[in-house]
Write a protein that holds these residues in place. Structure first.
Motif, mmCIF file in Angstrom:
data_model
loop_
_atom_site.group_PDB
_atom_site.id
_atom_site.type_symbol
_atom_site.label_atom_id
_atom_site.label_comp_id
_atom_site.label_asym_id
_atom_site.label_seq_id
_atom_site.Cartn_x
_atom_site.Cartn_y
_atom_site.Cartn_z
ATOM 1 N N SER A 132 0.822 -1.209 0.000
ATOM 2 C CA SER A 132 0.000 0.000 0.000
ATOM 3 C C SER A 132 0.852 1.254 0.000
ATOM 4 O O SER A 132 0.395 2.326 -0.413
ATOM 5 C CB SER A 132 -0.940 0.000 1.222
ATOM 6 N N GLU A 133 2.098 1.150 0.482
ATOM 7 C CA GLU A 133 3.013 2.282 0.477
ATOM 8 C C GLU A 133 3.783 2.376 -0.840
ATOM 9 O O GLU A 133 4.578 3.296 -1.026
ATOM 10 C CB GLU A 133 3.985 2.168 1.652
ATOM 11 N N THR A 134 3.557 1.418 -1.727
ATOM 12 C CA THR A 134 4.196 1.425 -3.045
ATOM 13 C C THR A 134 3.182 1.665 -4.157
ATOM 14 O O THR A 134 3.426 2.431 -5.085
ATOM 15 C CB THR A 134 4.938 0.093 -3.289
ATOM 16 N N GLY A 162 -2.544 3.567 8.183
ATOM 17 C CA GLY A 162 -1.902 4.439 7.200
ATOM 18 C C GLY A 162 -2.913 5.274 6.439
ATOM 19 O O GLY A 162 -2.641 6.421 6.069
ATOM 20 N N LEU A 163 -4.087 4.714 6.199
ATOM 21 C CA LEU A 163 -5.170 5.429 5.513
ATOM 22 C C LEU A 163 -5.525 6.703 6.272
ATOM 23 O O LEU A 163 -5.660 7.784 5.689
ATOM 24 C CB LEU A 163 -6.388 4.509 5.414
ATOM 25 N N LEU A 199 9.006 -5.228 1.278
ATOM 26 C CA LEU A 199 8.349 -6.238 2.098
ATOM 27 C C LEU A 199 9.078 -6.520 3.408
ATOM 28 O O LEU A 199 8.491 -7.074 4.328
ATOM 29 C CB LEU A 199 8.193 -7.539 1.294
ATOM 30 N N THR A 200 10.340 -6.138 3.498
ATOM 31 C CA THR A 200 11.086 -6.396 4.739
ATOM 32 C C THR A 200 10.990 -5.239 5.724
ATOM 33 O O THR A 200 11.486 -5.353 6.847
ATOM 34 C CB THR A 200 12.574 -6.655 4.435
ATOM 35 N N ARG A 201 10.382 -4.129 5.331
ATOM 36 C CA ARG A 201 10.346 -2.970 6.218
ATOM 37 C C ARG A 201 9.684 -3.271 7.561
ATOM 38 O O ARG A 201 10.229 -2.898 8.609
ATOM 39 C CB ARG A 201 9.654 -1.786 5.516
ATOM 40 N N PRO A 202 8.509 -3.928 7.612
ATOM 41 C CA PRO A 202 7.939 -4.248 8.933
ATOM 42 C C PRO A 202 8.862 -5.120 9.780
ATOM 43 O O PRO A 202 8.966 -4.923 10.997
ATOM 44 C CB PRO A 202 6.637 -4.988 8.582
ATOM 45 N N VAL A 203 9.535 -6.084 9.142
ATOM 46 C CA VAL A 203 10.449 -6.956 9.886
ATOM 47 C C VAL A 203 11.621 -6.152 10.417
ATOM 48 O O VAL A 203 12.045 -6.326 11.574
ATOM 49 C CB VAL A 203 10.943 -8.108 8.985
ATOM 50 N N ARG A 204 12.181 -5.259 9.584
ATOM 51 C CA ARG A 204 13.292 -4.434 10.038
ATOM 52 C C ARG A 204 12.884 -3.512 11.181
ATOM 53 O O ARG A 204 13.680 -3.240 12.086
ATOM 54 C CB ARG A 204 13.846 -3.612 8.860
ATOM 55 N N MET A 205 11.644 -3.050 11.160
ATOM 56 C CA MET A 205 11.172 -2.197 12.250
ATOM 57 C C MET A 205 11.074 -2.988 13.553
ATOM 58 O O MET A 205 11.374 -2.459 14.629
ATOM 59 C CB MET A 205 9.829 -1.566 11.885
ATOM 60 N N THR A 248 2.093 5.593 15.327
ATOM 61 C CA THR A 248 1.692 6.405 14.178
ATOM 62 C C THR A 248 2.303 7.794 14.247
ATOM 63 O O THR A 248 2.803 8.322 13.248
ATOM 64 C CB THR A 248 0.161 6.506 14.112
ATOM 65 N N ASP A 249 2.269 8.424 15.426
ATOM 66 C CA ASP A 249 2.845 9.760 15.576
ATOM 67 C C ASP A 249 4.358 9.745 15.420
ATOM 68 O O ASP A 249 4.947 10.681 14.874
ATOM 69 C CB ASP A 249 2.483 10.337 16.950
ATOM 70 N N ALA A 250 4.994 8.682 15.892
ATOM 71 C CA ALA A 250 6.450 8.615 15.865
ATOM 72 C C ALA A 250 6.991 8.323 14.467
ATOM 73 O O ALA A 250 8.052 8.822 14.093
ATOM 74 C CB ALA A 250 6.959 7.565 16.849
ATOM 75 N N TYR A 251 6.231 7.522 13.668
ATOM 76 C CA TYR A 251 6.761 7.054 12.382
ATOM 77 C C TYR A 251 6.034 7.619 11.169
ATOM 78 O O TYR A 251 6.476 7.413 10.043
ATOM 79 C CB TYR A 251 6.761 5.520 12.342
ATOM 80 N N GLU A 252 4.878 8.258 11.363
ATOM 81 C CA GLU A 252 4.165 8.998 10.331
ATOM 82 C C GLU A 252 4.030 8.237 9.010
ATOM 83 O O GLU A 252 3.210 7.342 8.904
ATOM 84 C CB GLU A 252 4.830 10.365 10.133
ATOM 85 N N ILE A 253 4.842 8.558 7.967
ATOM 86 C CA ILE A 253 4.638 7.921 6.662
ATOM 87 C C ILE A 253 4.943 6.428 6.691
ATOM 88 O O ILE A 253 4.575 5.697 5.770
ATOM 89 C CB ILE A 253 5.471 8.596 5.553
ATOM 90 N N TYR A 254 5.610 5.955 7.751
ATOM 91 C CA TYR A 254 5.842 4.525 7.915
ATOM 92 C C TYR A 254 4.778 3.889 8.802
ATOM 93 O O TYR A 254 4.955 2.780 9.296
ATOM 94 C CB TYR A 254 7.224 4.275 8.525
ATOM 95 N N ALA A 255 3.673 4.607 9.025
ATOM 96 C CA ALA A 255 2.649 4.121 9.953
ATOM 97 C C ALA A 255 2.112 2.758 9.536
ATOM 98 O O ALA A 255 1.917 1.874 10.379
ATOM 99 C CB ALA A 255 1.501 5.130 10.039
ATOM 100 N N ALA A 256 1.868 2.575 8.230
ATOM 101 C CA ALA A 256 1.308 1.302 7.780
ATOM 102 C C ALA A 256 2.270 0.151 8.057
ATOM 103 O O ALA A 256 1.851 -0.939 8.471
ATOM 104 C CB ALA A 256 0.974 1.357 6.282
ATOM 105 N N SER A 257 3.574 0.367 7.850
ATOM 106 C CA SER A 257 4.543 -0.687 8.135
ATOM 107 C C SER A 257 4.652 -0.949 9.635
ATOM 108 O O SER A 257 4.795 -2.092 10.074
ATOM 109 C CB SER A 257 5.921 -0.316 7.571
ATOM 110 N N GLY A 258 4.582 0.124 10.435
ATOM 111 C CA GLY A 258 4.595 -0.049 11.878
ATOM 112 C C GLY A 258 3.383 -0.813 12.368
ATOM 113 O O GLY A 258 3.476 -1.701 13.229
ATOM 114 N N MET A 259 2.224 -0.476 11.803
ATOM 115 C CA MET A 259 0.992 -1.189 12.167
ATOM 116 C C MET A 259 1.071 -2.645 11.708
ATOM 117 O O MET A 259 0.580 -3.547 12.389
ATOM 118 C CB MET A 259 -0.219 -0.502 11.524
#
Length: 567
Positions: A165-167, A217-218, A324-330, A470-481
């Protein structure tokens, strides 16, 4: 450069004029390749091309469209200039600037999609007895699988759907996955045997997980104000809590007719919801800019107009190693995400364990029937609504404090985490309350009422930590979630398998107490974040990228204002 000042022009007309001026060459400017301006014209630093012209500057002109050009003549006079578009301040196509009505519609669609997802997760809980009889399943461990396999789907789905969704944008991912969720819900209703039923439940979970992972993220796409975004996420959390509460009551009464009608009812709800989803607009800023650039290339015949997202590296390798590895890296490298995942995973697992424990308690001790055994979940739902009220009250306190410029309101940790500091101890109390009052001689209403503080605590912990991420990561919110969703779903799928042996071997009192002691250890996490969170964020790679992005955008904004102020 000469600027024409026009008064009271329609935004659409201004945008069209800007597009025409690009082709006519009436705009001048030099920009770093791939650089952006505007609060939604952002892409992920992992994917962005590196600057080739570090000394370049951007020039903004009047109107709703900000244009940046890369002049390749410096290195090759034969090359044409590349035009990169992004959102300027006040652009009507920027989701931050949408009308209130349009934002409310997106909020409604997001909540409806999440409600379907969570409703489906616990749909079989009131029908287990009838499923076992129809498919001749006698192994108690297998009777947990319809819910556990659905949650296994929650594990894998967010790791894929949130980064996609971020791509490629939110709308396409949500619509496609929801269509397949509807199809697999129908397949569950028509399952010919137990193995097929379990496979269909797994695929239901995978496709339903998209809403859980993407909706955070939406909301971040359309609400730039943390207060408003937090309130939107409060409704999101209410939906994730109420869905699993409603489903056992529905299935408990409907399954008396036939267990298949439980899933036909779910299919009807999903079909009605899908109609709204089709009308939801795209909310992801970079994708909107991509569509704008495609339209401009088509209408003007100029192949050198791009959105920044189109310049990202593509391909299977890029997707597998970065997107696809961004959530894992987080999870692995971001302490805030890691410890939030641990706490939320335990809370979530206990929540789903109750779908096995409540029937053992209220059908075993108090002899409730299949339909009424789902009614104790209403107490948790009441607690969830009370928690939403507490959240809104805290938000009003926060708003008043910000107007006074109170120093604590400038800290991310103090905006959300105090709610988790209240919810954590309350969560522990509710577990001990349930464990030591659910016994013969104590009226059934007493253990049921423990669900009220449980619902309050569950919601407060989730709303606080998810908003904090969400507040801490903003545009990465979807990956954080997605990271939190995947982790908690692993726990939610596994721990309920231990419910029956744990409650049978330890008894109701000590089994619930064990869960209470584990929760007691976890409730120190938000207190630790308040004390050390600012230092953790200072050392975070993702947070450092966000701070740099904000500085760059603020610099661009000052440049734009400076250009507009010239005569």
């Amino acid at each position: 450069m000469r600027h024409e000042h026009k008064i009271q022009r329609d935004d659409g007309e201004r945008l069209k004029e800007q597009e025409e001026e690009i082709i006519e060459g009436r705009k001048d400017g030099v920009s770093t390749e791939g650089s952006l301006s505007g609060n939604q014209g952002t892409t992920n630093p992992d994917d962005c091309p590196k600057p080739k012209h570090p000394q370049s500057t951007a020039v903004n002109t009047e109107g709703s469209l900000h244009v940046e050009k890369v002049l390749n003549a410096a290195t090759d006079p034969n090359k044409q200039e590349r035009i990169i578009i992004s959102f300027p301040h006040g652009d009507p196509e920027n989701p931050y600037n949408w009308s209130t009505g349009r934002k409310i519609f997106v909020l409604f669609v997001g909540i409806v999609s999440v409600l379907n997802s969570t409703l489906g997760s616990s749909m079989p809980s009131g029908a287990i007895e009838y499923l076992a009889r129809y498919f001749d399943v006698t192994d108690e461990a297998q009777l947990v699988l319809p819910i556990s396999l659905f949650l296994v789907g929650y594990v894998f789905g967010p790791i894929v759907f949130a980064p996609l969704s971020e791509t490629y944008g939110r709308r396409g991912v949500m619509v496609i996955t929801f269509v397949f969720f509807t199809i697999f819900t129908m397949a569950c209703a028509m399952a010919p045997n137990w193995p097929f039923f379990l496979v269909f439940r797994l695929f239901c979970g995978i496709t339903a997980s998209s809403a859980i992972a993407v909706v955070g993220g939406l909301f971040a796409d359309i609400y730039d104000d943390p207060i408003t975004r937090g309130r939107a996420l409060a409704f999101f959390m209410a939906a994730t809590t109420c869905g699993p509460m409603i489903a056992p009551i529905m299935s408990g009464f409907i399954s008396v007719i036939t267990w298949r009608w439980t899933f036909w009812a779910g299919l009807i709800i999903a079909g009605l919801s899908l109609a709204f989803l089709f009308f939801m607009p795209e909310t992801y800023g970079p994708t909107i800019l991509k569509h704008r650039a495609q339209r401009m290339r088509r209408e003007t015949g100029n192949p050198n107009i791009f959105a920044s997202i189109e310049l990202e590296k593509k391909g299977v390798r890029q997707m597998m190693t970065i997107t696809l590895t961004r959530p894992v890296r987080m999870i692995l490298f971001e302490a805030i995400v890691l410890f939030s995942c641990l706490y939320l995973s335990l809370a979530y697992a206990i929540f789903y364990l109750f779908f096995e424990a409540y029937p053992l308690i209220f059908r075993g001790v108090y002899e409730f029937n299949t339909g009424t055994a789902g009614l104790p979940f209403l107490a948790i739902g009441i607690g969830a609504f009370l928690a939403t009220g507490i959240f809104m009250h805290w938000d009003s306190v926060l708003v008043r404090a910000k107007k006074r410029n109170a120093p604590w309101t400038k800290m991310e940790e103090y905006r959300r985490l105090p709610l988790a500091c209240l919810g954590g101890p309350l969560y522990v109390v509710s577990l001990f309350w349930l464990g030591w009052t659910a016994k013969e001689g104590v009226h059934w209403i007493v253990p049921i009422l423990s669900g009220v503080p449980f619902g309050i605590a569950f919601m407060l912990v989730f709303m606080a930590l998810l908003n904090y991420i969400t507040d801490a990561y903003e545009i990465y919110a979807a990956s954080g979630m997605a990271a939190t969703s995947a982790c908690r779903s692993i726990f939610g799928a596994v721990l309920p398998l231990a419910a029956q042996p744990m409650y049978e071997n330890l008894g109701i009192a000590w089994a619930s107490s064990l869960l209470g002691f584990l929760s007691l250890g976890m409730c120190v996490i938000p207190f630790a974040f308040i004390k050390y969170g600012d230092r953790i964020r200072a050392n975070s790679k993702f947070c450092q990228e966000l701070r740099q992005r904000k500085r760059d955008l603020e610099e661009e904004r000052r440049k734009e204002e400076g250009v507009e102020a010239q005569p």
